[in-house]
Structures are given as C-alpha cells and as structure tokens.
Write an enzyme that holds these catalytic residues in place. Structure first.
Site, PDB file in Angstrom:
ATOM      1  N   LYS A  27      39.764  47.158  49.595  1.00  0.00           N
ATOM      2  CA  LYS A  27      39.146  46.028  48.984  1.00  0.00           C
ATOM      3  C   LYS A  27      39.909  45.083  48.414  1.00  0.00           C
ATOM      4  O   LYS A  27      39.593  43.909  48.471  1.00  0.00           O
ATOM      5  CB  LYS A  27      38.500  46.946  47.820  1.00  0.00           C
ATOM      6  CG  LYS A  27      37.328  46.060  46.922  1.00  0.00           C
ATOM      7  CD  LYS A  27      35.981  46.811  46.742  1.00  0.00           C
ATOM      8  CE  LYS A  27      36.243  47.570  45.259  1.00  0.00           C
ATOM      9  NZ  LYS A  27      36.393  46.654  44.203  1.00  0.00           N
ATOM     10  N   GLY A 100      34.143  42.454  40.071  1.00  0.00           N
ATOM     11  CA  GLY A 100      34.897  41.670  38.840  1.00  0.00           C
ATOM     12  C   GLY A 100      36.036  41.187  39.692  1.00  0.00           C
ATOM     13  O   GLY A 100      36.541  40.015  39.168  1.00  0.00           O
ATOM     14  N   ARG A 128      30.980  42.110  31.637  1.00  0.00           N
ATOM     15  CA  ARG A 128      32.616  42.434  31.808  1.00  0.00           C
ATOM     16  C   ARG A 128      33.253  41.385  30.909  1.00  0.00           C
ATOM     17  O   ARG A 128      33.018  40.049  31.271  1.00  0.00           O
ATOM     18  CB  ARG A 128      32.924  42.689  33.062  1.00  0.00           C
ATOM     19  CG  ARG A 128      32.288  44.109  33.474  1.00  0.00           C
ATOM     20  CD  ARG A 128      32.638  44.645  35.044  1.00  0.00           C
ATOM     21  NE  ARG A 128      33.960  45.143  35.246  1.00  0.00           N
ATOM     22  CZ  ARG A 128      34.831  45.409  36.303  1.00  0.00           C
ATOM     23  NH1 ARG A 128      34.043  45.033  37.313  1.00  0.00           N
ATOM     24  NH2 ARG A 128      36.003  45.540  36.014  1.00  0.00           N
ATOM     25  N   SER A 173      47.155  43.587  34.348  1.00  0.00           N
ATOM     26  CA  SER A 173      46.105  43.530  35.119  1.00  0.00           C
ATOM     27  C   SER A 173      46.368  42.262  36.115  1.00  0.00           C
ATOM     28  O   SER A 173      46.840  41.546  36.185  1.00  0.00           O
ATOM     29  CB  SER A 173      44.965  42.755  34.170  1.00  0.00           C
ATOM     30  OG  SER A 173      43.982  42.058  35.080  1.00  0.00           O
ATOM     31  N   ASP A 321      42.128  52.651  39.390  1.00  0.00           N
ATOM     32  CA  ASP A 321      40.668  52.911  39.868  1.00  0.00           C
ATOM     33  C   ASP A 321      40.415  54.513  40.024  1.00  0.00           C
ATOM     34  O   ASP A 321      39.347  54.670  40.627  1.00  0.00           O
ATOM     35  CB  ASP A 321      40.668  52.180  41.041  1.00  0.00           C
ATOM     36  CG  ASP A 321      40.425  50.677  40.796  1.00  0.00           C
ATOM     37  OD1 ASP A 321      40.206  50.245  39.579  1.00  0.00           O
ATOM     38  OD2 ASP A 321      40.717  49.816  41.368  1.00  0.00           O
ATOM     39  N   LYS A 348      35.486  48.919  33.057  1.00  0.00           N
ATOM     40  CA  LYS A 348      35.472  48.697  34.431  1.00  0.00           C
ATOM     41  C   LYS A 348      33.895  48.534  34.918  1.00  0.00           C
ATOM     42  O   LYS A 348      32.951  48.209  33.904  1.00  0.00           O
ATOM     43  CB  LYS A 348      35.926  49.747  35.114  1.00  0.00           C
ATOM     44  CG  LYS A 348      37.644  50.179  34.815  1.00  0.00           C
ATOM     45  CD  LYS A 348      38.284  48.713  35.659  1.00  0.00           C
ATOM     46  CE  LYS A 348      39.759  49.030  35.467  1.00  0.00           C
ATOM     47  NZ  LYS A 348      40.454  47.653  36.076  1.00  0.00           N
TER      48      LYS A 348
HETATM   49  C1  S3P Z   1      42.127  44.748  41.144  1.00  0.00           C
HETATM   50  C2  S3P Z   1      42.662  45.256  40.078  1.00  0.00           C
HETATM   51  C3  S3P Z   1      42.461  46.047  39.005  1.00  0.00           C
HETATM   52  C4  S3P Z   1      41.214  47.205  39.732  1.00  0.00           C
HETATM   53  C5  S3P Z   1      40.125  46.478  40.579  1.00  0.00           C
HETATM   54  C6  S3P Z   1      40.785  45.646  41.647  1.00  0.00           C
HETATM   55  C7  S3P Z   1      42.456  43.748  42.160  1.00  0.00           C
HETATM   56  O1  S3P Z   1      41.606  45.444  37.925  1.00  0.00           O
HETATM   57  O2  S3P Z   1      40.822  48.077  38.594  1.00  0.00           O
HETATM   58  O3  S3P Z   1      39.460  47.513  41.037  1.00  0.00           O
HETATM   59  O4  S3P Z   1      42.209  43.759  43.265  1.00  0.00           O
HETATM   60  O5  S3P Z   1      43.295  42.881  41.771  1.00  0.00           O
HETATM   61  P1  S3P Z   1      42.509  44.844  36.636  1.00  0.00           P
HETATM   62  O6  S3P Z   1      43.237  43.873  37.171  1.00  0.00           O
HETATM   63  O7  S3P Z   1      41.192  44.650  35.805  1.00  0.00           O
HETATM   64  O8  S3P Z   1      43.163  45.990  36.084  1.00  0.00           O
END
Ligand code: S3P
Length: 438
Positions: A27, A100, A128, A173, A321, A348
């Site tokens: 993803k 998100g 969020r 993050s 995740d 989340k």
């Molecule tokens: C992601 C980063 C993570 C993860 C999300 C996808 C990404 O979030 O939980 O499912 O693609 O950069 P955070 O950056 O909030 O930890």
C-alpha cells in the site's frame, strides 16, 4: 455520500494453512508510485499496484488534478507525468476515503502548489490528527488550516513560498517525514528531517529511483528543492502488512506450511518477522532479491508453538501496522506478551489498543490495555462476536484468530478490508481459512 454498507465475516476453524499465496501489492509503495509518477517528466509504468480503496483514492486525486492515468488493470498502471509544476487545480474537494497516507502525504505535496485545495475523508479519517503535518508545514511557510481540533478537512491555500528547514520529528512517523520531503521538493533551500527511530523509507528510495538526489545520513534525511523527477518503471512487491495475517495464521494453526511469494522485506518493515521469530515462529526468508529499489523475498512459514514475550521497543515503528494480528499471535502464545511505547496505535484507523483489547476479551482472552500498549495472556480463544470499528486490520486479525478458536467468530463492520486487501476472503480460503462474508 457513502452508502450504508455492512459486510460481516463469519470465521471458524478450518484446515491447516498450506499452499502458496501472493498477497496484493504494498500500500505504501502504491501510493508513492502514483504521487511521484504524476510529478515526474515522462511516463511511469507501475506493476503490482494495489487496487485497494486507499491507493485508488490517491490515484483519483491525481486524476482530479489533470493527470492522465491508465489502469489499474491487473495491477498495471501507466501515469503520464506532468512535471513538478504541471498539476491543475481540482474542481472540487479531494475525497480521500479512509486513507491517512493519502491525506498526510498530499498535504505536503499540495502545500507547494500555486492553487488551493481541500482534503476530506470518511468518518475515521475525519477524526485523525493532522497537526503533526500542518504545524511543520506552516513553519515552512504553507497556508494550511485544519478543523479546530486539528482534524480534517484540510484547507490548503496554495501560492505560498516554502522554505526548507530542519525538523526533528517528535513522533516516529513515515507519513510526516514523507509529507515534509514532498513539500521540500517545492521549497527554497534544503529540507532536513530527523527521525527519533527508523520509519519506513519508501519515499527516500523511490525519489532516488526517480533520479532525485536525496541524502540519507543515519537518522537524517535531506533534499534540496527545485530539481526534477525522471519517470521510471516500478514493480510493487506484495505487502508485508497483508502477508502478516498469513504469517500469524500459519504460525498458530497446527500442521500449517505456507509459502508467501514476492513479499517486500524492506528492513524498515520487517518488525513482524523479528517479533514472531522471538515468540518462537518458524519463518524462513528465501530467495532474497532486489526489485527496483526494494528488497523482496519468499517467506515460508510453518506452525510452531509460540511463547509470550516483552516486545522490544525498537521493533515498534518497524511493525506498527502489524500489531493487531501480532496480538492474535500473543493470544495463542504460552504466557504473557507485553507491548509498551506504542501509543501511536491509538490514532490509527481505529484506537487499535482499545478495539483489540475489547475484541480479545469478547472471544475469551485476557487483554489489559495500557496508555501506550497492552498486556495479553495467552489462552484458549473461545469465539464470539467482535466489532472492527471499520478498521480493516482489526477485521482481518479476528478472521485469523477464528482459525484457532473453539467456536466461530462473527466480525462486524468489515467493509474497509477493501482499503488494503481486496479479495481477502478468497485469498484466505484458498490457503485453508474457513471464512465467509455474511
Ligand atoms: C505509512 C506510515 C505509517 C503506517 C501507515 C502507512 C506510510 O503511518 O501506519 O499505514 O505509508 O508512510 P505513520 O507514519 O503515522 O506511522
């Protein structure tokens, strides 16, 4: 606008988990392939793209900004890049559904445009926290407004001159890091982001794949604005976050022996393997190879008795995740598993600490939530009825739990499984799950 949907799952003990499976594309990488492909000069061809609702939300957002994108057709997408300054103002708010990643990364990318945009999402996304991106973006000079409590919608003014700066991230993050790097493409000077712990580095790797210079030095990533991205071809590996459901299922169901093919094993994502192995899981990493900028392997997983552990804190961002399904592994382990330092799980797609604790208790497992984690005592999963609260990973985790339960588990509110894992029910059934929609 969205209709009331109400898919539930009914799951119960099935066969041993066996055979071979390639889960859908990653993803995180799928989102980024659309974003960088759209901003590049030339045509980017993507294979293995995740045709899930989240990645499609990103794809549709770029279509709404005038980018011609063919596909997806069996994972193939072709993006006619418009260059860093070729996006057009969208005619309406960009609706990003449950995603998100779309919202946080797009906020950085759009902060550098000369047009305004509004970003909205579904009920879960609308709750969020967005200040983690809007505050540093404002420090770069962006004009961006959230709702009073820091949640979406985001109103991005556009036409603002951005300036690079140094941002030590308070939270580990990848979304914040990526947001700022994307804004940095449009900023004067150098944008530097320091992370408190390693987070997924797909943005850095992919920018380099698009011939954009990025400097990575320990925990610090930096880039200069004003360059160009050159189109390239991308092969998206299978998503380790989706493979995780099967790593746990095969680990907890006696007699299992499963091969998961072509899984992305970027070291910023492999916490789930490290944690499961520490619990006693039998996982082999085979045929390691590099596919474009990303390491890939086949994962063979066989049943093994698990034991409870104290989850190492350094693994938390590397498995962020995968905790819902790791909690199922903990429920099947002998003894106690303790997680701390994972307060991010509370923001989340749902509050994953509370929702998982409630669900585990509902199926007969002792699970005590803490502010930043959980304590789970391994035991017998009796079965029962649980609510996913619209969280795809919670729904799939309880489908896994049911494969070791004494009675069936009914899981409510499973529509959002399609955000990350279209075809989950069929894929799971093909390797031995007893699982159906109802
Ligand atoms: C992601 C980063 C993570 C993860 C999300 C996808 C990404 O979030 O939980 O499912 O693609 O950069 P955070 O950056 O909030 O930890």
């Amino acid at each position: 606008m969205s209709q009331e949907k109400s898919i539930s799952f009914i799951a119960k003990q099935g066969a041993a988990i066996t055979g071979e499976l390639r889960v859908p594309g990653d993803k995180s990488i799928s989102h980024r392939s659309i974003m960088l492909g759209a901003l590049a000069e030339g045509v980017t061809n993507v294979e293995g793209f995740l045709e899930g609702e989240d990645a499609l939300a990103t794809l549709n957002a770029f279509r709404a900004m005038g980018v011609v994108i063919e596909g997806p057709d069996q994972g193939k997408v072709s993006i006619q890049g418009v260059g860093l300054h070729g996006l057009q103002a969208p005619q309406a708010a960009l609706y990003l559904g449950n995603s998100g990643t779309s919202m946080r990364l797009l906020s950085g990318l759009l902060a550098g445009q000369d047009f305004a945009a509004i970003l909205t999402g579904d009920e879960s996304l609308s709750k969020r926290p967005m200040r983690r991106v809007t505050e540093p973006l404002a420090r770069m000079g962006a004009g961006i407004i959230t709702a009073d409590d820091g949640s979406p919608p985001l109103q991005i003014r556009g036409g603002c001159e951005l300036e690079g700066f140094h941002y030590p991230m308070p939270v580990a993050s990848a979304q914040v890091k990526s947001c700022l790097l994307l804004a940095g493409l449009y900023a004067k000077g150098t944008t530097v982001v320091t992370e408190p712990a390693p987070t997924r580095d797909h943005t850095e790797r992919m920018l380099q794949g698009f011939s954009y210079p990025v400097d990575v030095c320990g925990s610090q990533v930096s880039l200069d604005g004003g360059g160009k991205l050159q189109a390239c071809n991308i092969e998206v590996p299978a998503d380790i976050s989706s493979a995780a459901f099967f790593l746990v299922a095969a680990s907890i169901v006696p007699g299992s022996d499963l091969m998961l093919q072509h899984v992305g094993i970027n070291p910023t994502r492999t916490g789930v393997i490290t944690i499961l192995r520490k619990m006693g899981a039998d996982i082999q990493v085979l045929n390691e190879r590099l596919v474009g900028a990303e390491p890939v392997a086949d994962l063979r997983v066989r049943y093994a008795p698990l034991r409870g552990i104290q989850i190492p804190q350094d693994q938390v961002p590397l498995a962020i995740d995968e905790f819902p399904v790791l909690f199922i592994a903990a429920a099947c382990a002998e003894g106690e598993t303790v997680l701390s330092g994972a307060e991010e799980l509370r923001v989340k797609e749902s509050d994953r600490i509370q929702v998982m604790a409630d669900g585990l208790q509902d199926v007969g497992i002792q699970a005590d939530p803490t502010v930043d984690g959980i304590r789970i005592v391994g035991g017998i999963i009796e079965g029962g009825e649980v609510h996913s609260h619209g969280d795809h990973r919670i729904a799939m985790s309880f489908a896994v739990a049911a494969q070791r339960a004494q009675n069936s588990i009914i899981i409510h509110d499973c529509d959002n499984v399609a955000t990350s894992f279209p075809g989950f029910v069929d894929a799971a059934a093909s390797v031995g799950f007893n699982l159906a929609e109802c």
